[in-house]
Design a protein around this motif. Structure first.
Motif, PDB file in Angstrom:
ATOM      1  N   HIS A  91      12.889 -22.519  -3.256  1.00  0.00           N
ATOM      2  CA  HIS A  91      12.483 -22.034  -1.938  1.00  0.00           C
ATOM      3  C   HIS A  91      12.978 -20.616  -1.708  1.00  0.00           C
ATOM      4  CE1 HIS A  91      11.814 -26.131   0.258  1.00  0.00           C
ATOM      5  NE2 HIS A  91      11.273 -26.115  -0.942  1.00  0.00           N
ATOM      6  N   ALA A  92      12.153 -19.822  -1.006  1.00  0.00           N
ATOM      7  CA  ALA A  92      12.510 -18.463  -0.603  1.00  0.00           C
ATOM      8  C   ALA A  92      12.501 -18.405   0.927  1.00  0.00           C
ATOM      9  CB  ALA A  92      11.502 -17.462  -1.164  1.00  0.00           C
ATOM     10  N   PRO A  93      13.399 -17.589   1.517  1.00  0.00           N
ATOM     11  CA  PRO A  93      13.438 -17.499   2.977  1.00  0.00           C
ATOM     12  C   PRO A  93      12.282 -16.666   3.521  1.00  0.00           C
ATOM     13  CG  PRO A  93      15.026 -15.996   2.042  1.00  0.00           C
ATOM     14  CD  PRO A  93      14.434 -16.767   0.893  1.00  0.00           C
ATOM     15  N   VAL A  94      11.799 -17.066   4.687  1.00  0.00           N
ATOM     16  CA  VAL A  94      10.773 -16.317   5.405  1.00  0.00           C
ATOM     17  C   VAL A  94      11.274 -16.189   6.841  1.00  0.00           C
ATOM     18  CG1 VAL A  94       8.386 -16.280   6.199  1.00  0.00           C
ATOM     19  CG2 VAL A  94       8.943 -17.256   3.967  1.00  0.00           C
ATOM     20  N   ARG A 145      18.341 -32.871  -0.275  1.00  0.00           N
ATOM     21  CA  ARG A 145      19.483 -32.012  -0.588  1.00  0.00           C
ATOM     22  C   ARG A 145      19.006 -30.597  -0.891  1.00  0.00           C
ATOM     23  NH1 ARG A 145      22.843 -34.884  -5.134  1.00  0.00           N
ATOM     24  NH2 ARG A 145      24.453 -33.443  -4.451  1.00  0.00           N
ATOM     25  N   ALA A 146      19.775 -29.614  -0.417  1.00  0.00           N
ATOM     26  CA  ALA A 146      19.458 -28.211  -0.666  1.00  0.00           C
ATOM     27  C   ALA A 146      20.674 -27.535  -1.298  1.00  0.00           C
ATOM     28  CB  ALA A 146      19.076 -27.512   0.629  1.00  0.00           C
ATOM     29  N   PHE A 147      20.411 -26.680  -2.295  1.00  0.00           N
ATOM     30  CA  PHE A 147      21.462 -25.979  -3.034  1.00  0.00           C
ATOM     31  C   PHE A 147      21.204 -24.474  -2.911  1.00  0.00           C
ATOM     32  CE2 PHE A 147      20.455 -30.014  -5.083  1.00  0.00           C
ATOM     33  CZ  PHE A 147      21.686 -30.655  -5.031  1.00  0.00           C
ATOM     34  N   GLU A 148      22.025 -23.798  -2.116  1.00  0.00           N
ATOM     35  CA  GLU A 148      21.890 -22.359  -1.901  1.00  0.00           C
ATOM     36  C   GLU A 148      22.450 -21.609  -3.105  1.00  0.00           C
ATOM     37  OE1 GLU A 148      24.763 -20.375   0.820  1.00  0.00           O
ATOM     38  OE2 GLU A 148      22.927 -19.959   1.948  1.00  0.00           O
ATOM     39  N   ILE A 149      21.668 -20.702  -3.666  1.00  0.00           N
ATOM     40  CA  ILE A 149      22.105 -19.951  -4.837  1.00  0.00           C
ATOM     41  C   ILE A 149      23.067 -18.850  -4.405  1.00  0.00           C
ATOM     42  CG2 ILE A 149      21.376 -18.488  -6.751  1.00  0.00           C
ATOM     43  CD1 ILE A 149      18.699 -20.025  -6.711  1.00  0.00           C
ATOM     44  N   VAL A 150      24.253 -18.851  -5.013  1.00  0.00           N
ATOM     45  CA  VAL A 150      25.285 -17.862  -4.709  1.00  0.00           C
ATOM     46  C   VAL A 150      25.323 -16.779  -5.784  1.00  0.00           C
ATOM     47  CG1 VAL A 150      27.765 -17.545  -4.357  1.00  0.00           C
ATOM     48  CG2 VAL A 150      26.634 -19.597  -3.486  1.00  0.00           C
ATOM     49  N   THR A 210      11.860 -14.649 -13.697  1.00  0.00           N
ATOM     50  CA  THR A 210      12.149 -13.429 -12.943  1.00  0.00           C
ATOM     51  C   THR A 210      12.307 -13.749 -11.464  1.00  0.00           C
ATOM     52  OG1 THR A 210       9.791 -12.988 -12.661  1.00  0.00           O
ATOM     53  CG2 THR A 210      10.874 -11.976 -14.562  1.00  0.00           C
ATOM     54  N   GLY A 211      12.972 -12.846 -10.762  1.00  0.00           N
ATOM     55  CA  GLY A 211      13.099 -12.969  -9.320  1.00  0.00           C
ATOM     56  C   GLY A 211      14.181 -13.900  -8.838  1.00  0.00           C
ATOM     57  N   MET A 212      15.024 -14.390  -9.718  1.00  0.00           N
ATOM     58  CA  MET A 212      16.097 -15.300  -9.313  1.00  0.00           C
ATOM     59  C   MET A 212      17.293 -14.505  -8.809  1.00  0.00           C
ATOM     60  SD  MET A 212      14.981 -18.341  -9.717  1.00  0.00           S
ATOM     61  CE  MET A 212      16.495 -19.232  -9.474  1.00  0.00           C
ATOM     62  N   GLY A 213      17.934 -15.004  -7.750  1.00  0.00           N
ATOM     63  CA  GLY A 213      19.110 -14.338  -7.231  1.00  0.00           C
ATOM     64  C   GLY A 213      19.629 -15.017  -5.976  1.00  0.00           C
ATOM     65  N   PRO A 214      20.749 -14.520  -5.462  1.00  0.00           N
ATOM     66  CA  PRO A 214      21.296 -15.072  -4.226  1.00  0.00           C
ATOM     67  C   PRO A 214      20.285 -14.967  -3.092  1.00  0.00           C
ATOM     68  CG  PRO A 214      22.888 -13.637  -5.294  1.00  0.00           C
ATOM     69  CD  PRO A 214      21.582 -13.471  -6.031  1.00  0.00           C
ATOM     70  N   GLY A 215      20.323 -15.934  -2.198  1.00  0.00           N
ATOM     71  CA  GLY A 215      19.392 -15.958  -1.068  1.00  0.00           C
ATOM     72  C   GLY A 215      18.290 -16.978  -1.241  1.00  0.00           C
ATOM     73  N   LEU A 216      18.018 -17.374  -2.476  1.00  0.00           N
ATOM     74  CA  LEU A 216      17.043 -18.436  -2.738  1.00  0.00           C
ATOM     75  C   LEU A 216      17.781 -19.768  -2.711  1.00  0.00           C
ATOM     76  CD1 LEU A 216      15.118 -16.841  -5.733  1.00  0.00           C
ATOM     77  CD2 LEU A 216      14.499 -16.786  -3.316  1.00  0.00           C
TER      78      LEU A 216
END
Length: 111
Positions: A18-21, A85-90, A72-78
């Protein structure tokens, strides 16, 4: 650096990426919603759990290590979502710099 051997069969957990909007709420603020961008296969490992107290409220922080195929495009914030359950990428790193896999350090959050 030696090449990491990872059995691809270990990537047996289906995860939604998931990405934030953010959208304006009309009062000068923003409302954050999450958009499912992709489905990926991964390996989820619990790393630690610890309790804390802030402002008289007890809570806990649970961390996980999620291994996926490189993209590609992976990083904190996703974040990854699996059922409720949700796992925030740090943080994200390539464990052997081969470009084959990514290890995502995650913190479990409320979905």
């Amino acid at each position: 650096m030696p090449t990491l051997f990872l059995d691809a069969g270990m990537l047996n957990t289906r995860l939604a990426l998931h990405a934030p909007v953010d959208t304006e709420d009309g009062s000068g603020g923003a409302v954050r919603r999450w958009r499912a961008d992709a489905m990926v296969w991964g390996h989820v490992e619990p790393v630690s759990a610890r309790g804390h107290e802030r402002g008289g409220q007890e809570g806990q922080v649970i961390t996980h290590r999620v291994t996926i195929r490189a993209r590609t495009g992976m990083g904190p914030g996703l974040r990854f979502v699996r059922f409720a359950r949700a796992f925030e990428i740090v943080a994200v790193h390539d464990p052997d710099e081969s470009g084959r896999y990514l290890v995502c350090r995650c913190r479990e959050v409320a979905p």
